[in-house]
Design a protein around this motif. Structure first.
Motif, PDB file in Angstrom:
ATOM      1  N   PRO A  31       0.846  -1.197   0.000  1.00 50.25           N
ATOM      2  CA  PRO A  31       0.000   0.000   0.000  1.00 50.25           C
ATOM      3  C   PRO A  31       0.878   1.243   0.000  1.00 50.25           C
ATOM      4  O   PRO A  31       1.752   1.398   0.867  1.00 50.25           O
ATOM      5  CB  PRO A  31      -0.795  -0.126   1.306  1.00 50.25           C
ATOM      6  CG  PRO A  31      -0.701  -1.566   1.690  1.00 50.25           C
ATOM      7  CD  PRO A  31       0.635  -2.023   1.201  1.00 50.25           C
ATOM      8  N   THR A  32       0.669   2.132  -0.960  1.00 46.45           N
ATOM      9  CA  THR A  32       1.619   3.208  -1.211  1.00 46.45           C
ATOM     10  C   THR A  32       0.973   4.580  -1.036  1.00 46.45           C
ATOM     11  O   THR A  32       0.214   5.043  -1.887  1.00 46.45           O
ATOM     12  CB  THR A  32       2.205   3.080  -2.626  1.00 46.45           C
ATOM     13  OG1 THR A  32       2.782   1.770  -2.769  1.00 46.45           O
ATOM     14  CG2 THR A  32       3.273   4.122  -2.877  1.00 46.45           C
ATOM     15  N   GLY A  33       1.268   5.185   0.129  1.00 45.96           N
ATOM     16  CA  GLY A  33       0.939   6.575   0.357  1.00 45.96           C
ATOM     17  C   GLY A  33       2.198   7.379   0.121  1.00 45.96           C
ATOM     18  O   GLY A  33       2.463   7.860  -0.976  1.00 45.96           O
ATOM     19  N   GLY A  34       3.029   7.466   1.173  1.00 42.16           N
ATOM     20  CA  GLY A  34       4.352   8.076   1.006  1.00 42.16           C
ATOM     21  C   GLY A  34       5.348   7.146   0.337  1.00 42.16           C
ATOM     22  O   GLY A  34       6.320   7.596  -0.268  1.00 42.16           O
ATOM     23  N   GLY A  35       5.146   5.830   0.471  1.00 41.92           N
ATOM     24  CA  GLY A  35       5.962   4.853  -0.241  1.00 41.92           C
ATOM     25  C   GLY A  35       7.327   4.569   0.349  1.00 41.92           C
ATOM     26  O   GLY A  35       8.138   3.880  -0.281  1.00 41.92           O
ATOM     27  N   VAL A  36       7.604   5.045   1.567  1.00 45.68           N
ATOM     28  CA  VAL A  36       8.939   4.854   2.141  1.00 45.68           C
ATOM     29  C   VAL A  36       9.207   3.382   2.442  1.00 45.68           C
ATOM     30  O   VAL A  36      10.333   2.914   2.363  1.00 45.68           O
ATOM     31  CB  VAL A  36       9.121   5.718   3.402  1.00 45.68           C
ATOM     32  CG1 VAL A  36      10.501   5.509   4.009  1.00 45.68           C
ATOM     33  CG2 VAL A  36       8.935   7.187   3.063  1.00 45.68           C
ATOM     34  N   GLY A  37       8.154   2.631   2.767  1.00 45.41           N
ATOM     35  CA  GLY A  37       8.351   1.203   3.004  1.00 45.41           C
ATOM     36  C   GLY A  37       8.872   0.495   1.773  1.00 45.41           C
ATOM     37  O   GLY A  37       9.758  -0.368   1.868  1.00 45.41           O
ATOM     38  N   GLY A  56       8.860  10.950  -2.220  1.00 44.63           N
ATOM     39  CA  GLY A  56       9.828  10.084  -2.906  1.00 44.63           C
ATOM     40  C   GLY A  56       9.281   9.487  -4.181  1.00 44.63           C
ATOM     41  O   GLY A  56       9.665   8.375  -4.569  1.00 44.63           O
ATOM     42  N   ASP A  57       8.419  10.233  -4.877  1.00 43.90           N
ATOM     43  CA  ASP A  57       7.720   9.683  -6.039  1.00 43.90           C
ATOM     44  C   ASP A  57       8.652   9.177  -7.132  1.00 43.90           C
ATOM     45  O   ASP A  57       8.438   8.106  -7.707  1.00 43.90           O
ATOM     46  CB  ASP A  57       6.733  10.708  -6.605  1.00 43.90           C
ATOM     47  CG  ASP A  57       7.365  12.076  -6.873  1.00 43.90           C
ATOM     48  OD1 ASP A  57       8.546  12.275  -6.541  1.00 43.90           O
ATOM     49  OD2 ASP A  57       6.653  12.950  -7.412  1.00 43.90           O
ATOM     50  N   GLY A  58       9.723   9.919  -7.418  1.00 48.11           N
ATOM     51  CA  GLY A  58      10.638   9.497  -8.472  1.00 48.11           C
ATOM     52  C   GLY A  58      11.306   8.171  -8.168  1.00 48.11           C
ATOM     53  O   GLY A  58      11.493   7.326  -9.060  1.00 48.11           O
ATOM     54  N   ILE A  59      11.651   7.962  -6.890  1.00 45.30           N
ATOM     55  CA  ILE A  59      12.294   6.707  -6.488  1.00 45.30           C
ATOM     56  C   ILE A  59      11.302   5.551  -6.597  1.00 45.30           C
ATOM     57  O   ILE A  59      11.640   4.458  -7.067  1.00 45.30           O
ATOM     58  CB  ILE A  59      12.842   6.816  -5.060  1.00 45.30           C
ATOM     59  CG1 ILE A  59      13.763   8.026  -4.921  1.00 45.30           C
ATOM     60  CG2 ILE A  59      13.578   5.537  -4.660  1.00 45.30           C
ATOM     61  CD1 ILE A  59      14.175   8.325  -3.495  1.00 45.30           C
ATOM     62  N   ILE A  60      10.069   5.788  -6.157  1.00 46.87           N
ATOM     63  CA  ILE A  60       9.038   4.750  -6.229  1.00 46.87           C
ATOM     64  C   ILE A  60       8.825   4.300  -7.668  1.00 46.87           C
ATOM     65  O   ILE A  60       8.784   3.102  -7.972  1.00 46.87           O
ATOM     66  CB  ILE A  60       7.714   5.273  -5.635  1.00 46.87           C
ATOM     67  CG1 ILE A  60       7.870   5.601  -4.151  1.00 46.87           C
ATOM     68  CG2 ILE A  60       6.595   4.254  -5.840  1.00 46.87           C
ATOM     69  CD1 ILE A  60       6.727   6.426  -3.580  1.00 46.87           C
ATOM     70  N   LEU A  61       8.705   5.251  -8.572  1.00 46.13           N
ATOM     71  CA  LEU A  61       8.465   4.919  -9.982  1.00 46.13           C
ATOM     72  C   LEU A  61       9.652   4.162 -10.581  1.00 46.13           C
ATOM     73  O   LEU A  61       9.462   3.224 -11.372  1.00 46.13           O
ATOM     74  CB  LEU A  61       8.192   6.197 -10.765  1.00 46.13           C
ATOM     75  CG  LEU A  61       6.842   6.867 -10.446  1.00 46.13           C
ATOM     76  CD1 LEU A  61       6.811   8.304 -10.961  1.00 46.13           C
ATOM     77  CD2 LEU A  61       5.689   6.059 -11.035  1.00 46.13           C
ATOM     78  N   GLU A  62      10.864   4.521 -10.203  1.00 42.05           N
ATOM     79  CA  GLU A  62      12.040   3.784 -10.669  1.00 42.05           C
ATOM     80  C   GLU A  62      11.989   2.335 -10.198  1.00 42.05           C
ATOM     81  O   GLU A  62      12.300   1.405 -10.960  1.00 42.05           O
ATOM     82  CB  GLU A  62      13.316   4.457 -10.154  1.00 42.05           C
ATOM     83  CG  GLU A  62      13.668   5.764 -10.842  1.00 42.05           C
ATOM     84  CD  GLU A  62      14.918   6.380 -10.250  1.00 42.05           C
ATOM     85  OE1 GLU A  62      15.536   5.759  -9.361  1.00 42.05           O
ATOM     86  OE2 GLU A  62      15.283   7.504 -10.667  1.00 42.05           O
ATOM     87  N   ILE A  63      11.620   2.122  -8.932  1.00 40.00           N
ATOM     88  CA  ILE A  63      11.556   0.767  -8.383  1.00 40.00           C
ATOM     89  C   ILE A  63      10.514  -0.074  -9.122  1.00 40.00           C
ATOM     90  O   ILE A  63      10.764  -1.232  -9.478  1.00 40.00           O
ATOM     91  CB  ILE A  63      11.237   0.823  -6.866  1.00 40.00           C
ATOM     92  CG1 ILE A  63      12.419   1.419  -6.096  1.00 40.00           C
ATOM     93  CG2 ILE A  63      10.890  -0.559  -6.332  1.00 40.00           C
ATOM     94  CD1 ILE A  63      12.101   1.755  -4.646  1.00 40.00           C
ATOM     95  N   LEU A  64       9.355   0.510  -9.363  1.00 44.22           N
ATOM     96  CA  LEU A  64       8.298  -0.230 -10.058  1.00 44.22           C
ATOM     97  C   LEU A  64       8.762  -0.684 -11.434  1.00 44.22           C
ATOM     98  O   LEU A  64       8.551  -1.838 -11.831  1.00 44.22           O
ATOM     99  CB  LEU A  64       7.047   0.636 -10.186  1.00 44.22           C
ATOM    100  CG  LEU A  64       6.352   1.054  -8.883  1.00 44.22           C
ATOM    101  CD1 LEU A  64       5.140   1.934  -9.184  1.00 44.22           C
ATOM    102  CD2 LEU A  64       5.932  -0.161  -8.067  1.00 44.22           C
TER     103      LEU A  64
END
Length: 366
Positions: free
Chosen positions: A201-207, A273-281
């Motif tokens: 579940p992705t709000g801030g996505g730090v997890g 951290g949206d850019g990092i999340i999108l890179e991971i996906l």
């Protein structure tokens, strides 16, 4: 910023197999069992980490990582345990953060344990349990007519004048360190093997950011081999900036207008951290998916009735997303999958009760 470690002293299966064998670990060390890859400090701990990995009764190859078993009832305890530990280590006396609810409760609890003041800004419609716990722990609470983004702006505007240290998401490096332990745990609990997919579940996505860092470290240590799992970011369709950016091939998210969902932890209109999340996906071959509140609530009810687990709305978004991607063919029933329930449903009784409307409650005979 990321914390980096000299990993050579902990490398190899001998060091890996020693985890959990010390007298301290046998009593209960929680996430601190991975102290070889955490800062070498005296922890402020309330018993966070080493949460259950529960096998689904409905799906043969699905496990649920039950983060509701943490102190304050959510995964936020991991990140704030590390952040507050390091704040005490560095002599900080006043900490501030915006919150959608659960991070505020965790900050309040660990600040109380460390003897540090906590200043918390949360939306006025945050679930009552979050508000009550912050006040009970003695935190300074400001209720804001707006979203977590408005709360973050208020912290940024006042922190210098007030002498606060901002422990907002990704404004300091140690909340990531606490949350990365979820990645270590899920791999260890699966016999030092990766699953095929992880639903988060992705709000801030730090997890998700923390777990991806954990996978990098695990591979450098030689503690795991194989292909990393596909990472699935799960949002609500009333607030889905990551899903929109992923589907449109964008590198960053745009602010989501009129963000709304009963899953308050997912009501983050633009993750920091949206850019990092999108890179991971994209690197993992994963996906971002959004579900309606009705679909999320239906999954919450299903898992309560058939699994005996009262999920948080955010956790139910993950279980609903699994059903959706199984039906779409993105996954098969043979794929080994870990779903994260990021918090206990008991913290959302007012929200869950409002959606049921009490229609299933009957009076006892007199």
């Amino acid at each position: 910023m990321y914390v980096r470690y000299e990993l050579s002293t902990a490398a190899g299966n001998t060091q890996r197999d020693a985890i959990g064998t010390s007298e301290q670990d046998k009593r209960w060390s929680g996430m601190w069992r991975y102290r070889a890859v955490l800062p070498d400090v005296d922890p402020v701990t309330l018993g966070e980490g080493w949460t259950p990995m529960l096998k689904s009764r409905q799906h043969d190859n699905v496990w649920l990582k039950e983060e509701g078993a943490n102190p304050t009832g959510t995964f936020k305890a991991r990140g704030l345990a590390l952040a507050v530990t390091m704040a005490r280590h560095y002599g900080l006396r006043k900490l501030a953060a915006p919150t959608a609810g659960n991070a505020g409760g965790a900050l309040a609890a660990y600040a109380a344990a460390a003897g540090i003041e906590a200043y918390i800004f949360m939306p006025r419609d945050t679930p009552m349990a979050n508000q009550v716990e912050c006040l009970a722990y003695g935190a300074h609470v400001t209720l804001v007519d707006g979203l977590i983004s408005d709360c973050g702006r208020m912290v940024a505007e006042r922190k210098e004048a007030e002498g606060w240290f901002d422990v907002s998401t990704l404004k300091e490096p140690f909340r990531v360190e606490g949350k990365k332990t979820m990645g270590y745990e899920l791999v260890e609990q699966l016999g030092w093997q990766y699953p095929d997919a992880v639903f988060y579940p992705t709000g801030g996505g730090v997890g998700m950011i923390g777990m991806w860092k954990a996978f990098e470290e695990l591979e450098q240590l030689g503690w795991v081999t194989g292909r990393r799992p596909r990472m699935i970011a799960v949002q609500a369709d009333g607030c889905a900036p990551v899903v929109r950016a992923f589907e449109q091939g964008e590198k960053l998210c745009r602010m989501w207008p009129d963000a709304h969902t009963f899953a308050s932890g997912l009501r983050v209109p633009k993750p920091y951290g949206d850019g990092i999340i999108l890179e991971i996906l994209r690197e993992s071959g994963g996906l971002a998916v959004a579900l309606s509140d009705d679909a999320i609530f239906a999954s919450l009810q299903n898992w309560a009735e058939h699994e005996g687990l009262l999920l948080s709305p955010e956790g139910a978004a993950a279980t609903a997303a699994y059903d959706h991607l199984l039906a779409s063919g993105f996954l098969t029933a043979n794929d080994r999958v870990v779903l994260f329930n990021t918090g206990s449903g008991n913290k959302y009784t007012d929200v869950i009760g409002a959606r049921t409307g009490g229609s299933r409650l009957t009076g006892a005979p007199s």
